[in-house]
Motif scaffolding. Structure first.
Motif, PDB file in Angstrom:
ATOM      1  N   ALA A 231       1.441   7.888  -2.889  1.00  0.00           N
ATOM      2  CA  ALA A 231       1.420   6.657  -3.676  1.00  0.00           C
ATOM      3  C   ALA A 231       0.339   5.723  -3.142  1.00  0.00           C
ATOM      4  N   GLY A 232      -0.516   5.194  -4.036  1.00  0.00           N
ATOM      5  CA  GLY A 232      -1.590   4.291  -3.657  1.00  0.00           C
ATOM      6  C   GLY A 232      -2.873   4.995  -3.235  1.00  0.00           C
ATOM      7  N   GLU A 233      -2.892   6.306  -3.198  1.00  0.00           N
ATOM      8  CA  GLU A 233      -4.101   7.025  -2.773  1.00  0.00           C
ATOM      9  C   GLU A 233      -5.175   6.936  -3.852  1.00  0.00           C
ATOM     10  N   LEU A 234      -6.438   6.677  -3.441  1.00  0.00           N
ATOM     11  CA  LEU A 234      -7.553   6.600  -4.373  1.00  0.00           C
ATOM     12  C   LEU A 234      -7.928   8.001  -4.838  1.00  0.00           C
ATOM     13  N   LEU A 235      -7.931   8.193  -6.165  1.00  0.00           N
ATOM     14  CA  LEU A 235      -8.192   9.524  -6.724  1.00  0.00           C
ATOM     15  C   LEU A 235      -9.617   9.674  -7.219  1.00  0.00           C
ATOM     16  N   LEU A 236     -10.136   8.667  -7.937  1.00  0.00           N
ATOM     17  CA  LEU A 236     -11.516   8.740  -8.431  1.00  0.00           C
ATOM     18  C   LEU A 236     -12.040   7.333  -8.651  1.00  0.00           C
ATOM     19  N   ARG A 237     -13.377   7.245  -8.717  1.00  0.00           N
ATOM     20  CA  ARG A 237     -14.028   5.948  -8.908  1.00  0.00           C
ATOM     21  C   ARG A 237     -15.081   6.099  -9.996  1.00  0.00           C
ATOM     22  N   LEU A 238     -15.071   5.123 -10.954  1.00  0.00           N
ATOM     23  CA  LEU A 238     -16.072   5.088 -12.012  1.00  0.00           C
ATOM     24  C   LEU A 238     -17.220   4.173 -11.615  1.00  0.00           C
ATOM     25  N   ASP A 239     -18.348   4.316 -12.309  1.00  0.00           N
ATOM     26  CA  ASP A 239     -19.517   3.474 -12.049  1.00  0.00           C
ATOM     27  C   ASP A 239     -19.148   2.018 -12.327  1.00  0.00           C
ATOM     28  N   PRO A 240     -19.199   1.110 -11.308  1.00  0.00           N
ATOM     29  CA  PRO A 240     -18.716  -0.262 -11.490  1.00  0.00           C
ATOM     30  C   PRO A 240     -19.788  -1.258 -11.936  1.00  0.00           C
TER      31      PRO A 240
ATOM     32  N   ARG B 227     -11.180 -18.728 -16.849  1.00  0.00           N
ATOM     33  CA  ARG B 227     -10.441 -18.074 -15.761  1.00  0.00           C
ATOM     34  C   ARG B 227      -9.767 -16.789 -16.258  1.00  0.00           C
ATOM     35  N   LEU B 228      -9.263 -16.821 -17.485  1.00  0.00           N
ATOM     36  CA  LEU B 228      -8.723 -15.584 -18.059  1.00  0.00           C
ATOM     37  C   LEU B 228      -9.806 -14.517 -18.165  1.00  0.00           C
ATOM     38  N   SER B 229     -10.989 -14.939 -18.579  1.00  0.00           N
ATOM     39  CA  SER B 229     -12.106 -13.988 -18.659  1.00  0.00           C
ATOM     40  C   SER B 229     -12.424 -13.417 -17.282  1.00  0.00           C
ATOM     41  N   VAL B 230     -12.368 -14.290 -16.276  1.00  0.00           N
ATOM     42  CA  VAL B 230     -12.630 -13.817 -14.912  1.00  0.00           C
ATOM     43  C   VAL B 230     -11.554 -12.819 -14.480  1.00  0.00           C
ATOM     44  N   ASP B 231     -10.282 -13.137 -14.791  1.00  0.00           N
ATOM     45  CA  ASP B 231      -9.204 -12.217 -14.428  1.00  0.00           C
ATOM     46  C   ASP B 231      -9.369 -10.868 -15.122  1.00  0.00           C
ATOM     47  N   GLU B 232      -9.720 -10.887 -16.407  1.00  0.00           N
ATOM     48  CA  GLU B 232      -9.934  -9.636 -17.132  1.00  0.00           C
ATOM     49  C   GLU B 232     -11.095  -8.842 -16.532  1.00  0.00           C
ATOM     50  N   ALA B 233     -12.143  -9.554 -16.161  1.00  0.00           N
ATOM     51  CA  ALA B 233     -13.288  -8.860 -15.563  1.00  0.00           C
ATOM     52  C   ALA B 233     -12.916  -8.270 -14.207  1.00  0.00           C
ATOM     53  N   GLU B 234     -12.126  -9.032 -13.432  1.00  0.00           N
ATOM     54  CA  GLU B 234     -11.697  -8.493 -12.134  1.00  0.00           C
ATOM     55  C   GLU B 234     -10.792  -7.280 -12.317  1.00  0.00           C
ATOM     56  N   ARG B 235      -9.897  -7.352 -13.338  1.00  0.00           N
ATOM     57  CA  ARG B 235      -9.019  -6.219 -13.599  1.00  0.00           C
ATOM     58  C   ARG B 235      -9.816  -5.006 -14.076  1.00  0.00           C
ATOM     59  N   ALA B 236     -10.809  -5.254 -14.928  1.00  0.00           N
ATOM     60  CA  ALA B 236     -11.644  -4.147 -15.384  1.00  0.00           C
ATOM     61  C   ALA B 236     -12.406  -3.514 -14.223  1.00  0.00           C
ATOM     62  N   LEU B 237     -12.836  -4.355 -13.293  1.00  0.00           N
ATOM     63  CA  LEU B 237     -13.534  -3.818 -12.117  1.00  0.00           C
ATOM     64  C   LEU B 237     -12.572  -3.015 -11.247  1.00  0.00           C
ATOM     65  N   ALA B 238     -11.340  -3.536 -11.110  1.00  0.00           N
ATOM     66  CA  ALA B 238     -10.355  -2.800 -10.301  1.00  0.00           C
ATOM     67  C   ALA B 238      -9.982  -1.482 -10.953  1.00  0.00           C
ATOM     68  N   GLU B 239      -9.979  -1.435 -12.305  1.00  0.00           N
ATOM     69  CA  GLU B 239      -9.611  -0.210 -12.999  1.00  0.00           C
ATOM     70  C   GLU B 239     -10.675   0.858 -12.928  1.00  0.00           C
ATOM     71  N   THR B 240     -11.836   0.546 -12.419  1.00  0.00           N
ATOM     72  CA  THR B 240     -12.826   1.591 -12.184  1.00  0.00           C
ATOM     73  C   THR B 240     -12.421   2.488 -11.026  1.00  0.00           C
ATOM     74  N   GLU B 241     -11.392   2.098 -10.278  1.00  0.00           N
ATOM     75  CA  GLU B 241     -10.838   2.928  -9.214  1.00  0.00           C
ATOM     76  C   GLU B 241      -9.427   3.337  -9.630  1.00  0.00           C
ATOM     77  N   VAL B 242      -9.189   4.642  -9.772  1.00  0.00           N
ATOM     78  CA  VAL B 242      -7.895   5.176 -10.211  1.00  0.00           C
ATOM     79  C   VAL B 242      -7.113   5.602  -8.978  1.00  0.00           C
ATOM     80  N   THR B 243      -5.912   5.047  -8.824  1.00  0.00           N
ATOM     81  CA  THR B 243      -5.045   5.373  -7.688  1.00  0.00           C
ATOM     82  C   THR B 243      -3.753   6.000  -8.196  1.00  0.00           C
ATOM     83  N   ALA B 244      -3.046   6.685  -7.314  1.00  0.00           N
ATOM     84  CA  ALA B 244      -1.781   7.333  -7.652  1.00  0.00           C
ATOM     85  C   ALA B 244      -0.659   6.298  -7.612  1.00  0.00           C
ATOM     86  N   PRO B 245       0.063   6.098  -8.717  1.00  0.00           N
ATOM     87  CA  PRO B 245       1.152   5.109  -8.710  1.00  0.00           C
ATOM     88  C   PRO B 245       2.375   5.570  -7.929  1.00  0.00           C
TER      89      PRO B 245
END
Length: 524
Positions: free
Chosen positions: A103-112, A217-235
């Motif tokens: 759980a939480g292990e990084l599986l893959l990373r997309l171009d950020p 600030r919502l736009s910033v949060d969405e951008a930060e979330r999109a950046l975080a989603e470029t890294e896929v981890t095991a739930p």
């Protein structure tokens, strides 16, 4: 003369020959008539007794076991779908079919790059909004000061007007000066009103600035979330399956790249018939949490796990029966997708007897040992079939003995020699009635029903012979017809026994021991 003498000699010899032939014919005719008119020869006979294994009917409290087939599934299965699309720049070494991940292990990373640029733009927009908000705050402060100043001016102008009115009343100032003072007071009030309007606009500007900050600030949060989603981890901890991409692959948004399965959260899905489903309901019609055992045979090694029924499918799914799920624990070695045998422990039932399946006929009857060791056909209630056994309810047979294995050679009314599983003869305590006069004898090799020891009779009719279930042989039609004809001519055998043996002889393969005994009685 010699010719005449020879002629008379020939005639004499011919006449003598005719007389001898007539005499021989009369002797033969008398012998045949005497034979045909003589009483038929009778042989001393003895009733044949068949040896058969018996088992005692004992009622007990039994928990029937229902065996069905099912499939293992995982209760926690997740399709990994990266929300943004892009190019895969890095994958983990465990990112492969069968890979164990935590759980939480990084599986893959997309171009950020795109996500980082979007985040930078959002943060810049937030900085602009915050600057505009600060300007609006400062403008609001100035508007409040200007309103306070205008109100002071209005108060001064109002006080001056009041003084002018007092002077006019005393005749000190002229009417023109009074009008000038009134006009100044009116202008001061107009200025106050103008400053109030400016203050309202400044307050609205502040509110607009705050709203702009919230949106950015919502736009910033969405951008930060999109950046975080470029890294896929095991739930959660599990095993990867259906991995479809690798490093350098281009994926679209929400494209499935793998499937994560929790191998420890297993459940068995199996289908039962409507009748079997009814046996798993309680008094309120609810599905009981019956214990189950799943088993998987792997090259002679059986993997087992215990579980309990948890729920059933809501719909029929256009199939017969019901689909039921059971939660499985401690399933070491088992994996989702395994086709397993599911044994369900049904509720306990009382006064149930367990018998071999061969003891029960197709019409629901068993052969019970009666008086004089003769068989009686008794109907029983079939509860369950479990492999090579049947569960029946027959309170009238409690403690009685029944034939362990039915065969065409054993039927109602036949006297048997009951044998236990150990091979010892069952002692029932009853005296077997003596054979009637005319039966008996020690001859061997006679026709069926006439031999004292049963050596010449077919199986099932000899005094010591038992039905054979050993070697089977195929008969040609001529040999089969000869045996059946001999069987029909035998008059020391009950018709029911003849019918059973005739039915056996009509089969493609018959017991070799039966054929040997019949042919022995025929003198072959």
């Amino acid at each position: 003369m010699r010719f005449v003498g020879r002629a008379f000699l020939g005639i004499f010899l011919m006449a003598l020959t005719v007389v001898l032939l007539v005499q021989a014919g009369l002797v033969l005719w008398g012998a045949v008539s005497e034979r045909m008119n003589a009483e038929p020869r009778s042989f001393p006979q003895q009733e044949r007794v068949v040896a058969a294994n018996v088992v005692q009917v004992r009622g007990e409290t039994i928990r029937p076991i229902l065996d069905v087939y099912g499939e293992l599934r995982s209760r926690r299965t997740l399709a990994l779908r990266p929300n943004p699309g892009g190019t895969v720049t890095w994958v983990s070494e465990d990112f492969a079919d069968g890979g164990q991940v935590e759980a939480g292990e990084l599986l893959l990373r997309l171009d950020p790059v795109e996500a980082e640029a979007a985040l930078a733009r959002a943060r810049a927009d937030l900085a602009d909004a915050e600057a505009e908000a600060r300007d609006a705050e400062r403008a609001l402060t100035l508007a409040r000061d200007e309103l306070a100043s205008a109100e002071e001016q209005a108060e001064l102008r109002t006080a001056a007007l009041e003084r002018q009115q007092g002077l006019v009343d005393r005749g000190i100032v002229t009417q023109t000066e009074l009008e000038t003072a009134e006009l100044a007071a009116s202008n001061a009030q107009a200025t106050v009103l103008s400053r109030r309007q400016a203050l309202a606009q400044a307050e609205a500007a502040v509110d607009t600035g705050q709203n702009t900050i919230a949106r950015t600030r919502l736009s910033v949060d969405e951008a930060e979330r999109a950046l975080a989603e470029t890294e896929v981890t095991a739930p959660f901890t599990g095993v990867l399956a259906s991995v479809t991409i690798g490093e350098g692959a281009r994926i679209s948004a929400s494209e499935q790249v793998a499937e994560l399965i929790d191998p420890d959260a297993l459940e068995a899905a199996f289908r039962v018939s409507a009748a079997q489903y009814a046996n798993l309901l309680d008094e309120d019609g609810e599905l009981i949490a019956a214990p189950v055992t799943v088993a998987l045979d792997v090259s002679g090694l059986t993997l087992e796990a215990e579980g309990r029924i948890t729920r059933e499918s809501a719909g029929g799914e256009s199939q017969s029966g019901r689909l039921i799920y059971a939660e499985i624990g401690g399933a070491h070695g088992l994996r989702p997708g395994d086709f397993v045998t599911v044994s369900i422990a049904e509720p306990e039932q009382t006064q149930i007897a367990r018998l071999p399946a061969a003891a029960l006929a197709a019409d629901g009857t068993v052969l019970a040992l009666g008086e004089g060791n003769r068989l009686d056909e008794v109907s029983v209630a079939l509860i369950r079939r479990q492999g090579d056994e049947v569960l029946i309810r027959a309170p009238d047979l409690e403690g009685e003995w029944v034939v362990r294995e039915r065969s065409p050679l054993i039927g109602e009314g036949l006297r048997i020699s009951p044998l236990l599983d150990s091979g010892e003869e069952l002692v029932t305590g009853e005296e077997v009635a003596a054979a009637p006069e005319g039966f008996g004898g020690g001859g061997a090799g006679g026709p069926p029903g006439e031999g004292g020891d049963g050596a010449g009779g077919p199986p099932g009719e000899g005094g010591a012979g038992a039905a054979s279930t050993g070697e089977m042989i195929a008969l040609d039609e001529e040999r089969r017809a000869r045996l059946i004809a001999y069987l029909d001519e035998s008059d020391g055998m009950p018709d029911a026994a003849k019918a059973r043996i005739r039915e056996t002889l009509a089969q493609p393969e018959v017991p070799a021991e039966m054929v040997a005994r019949l042919e022995s009685g025929m003198g072959i």
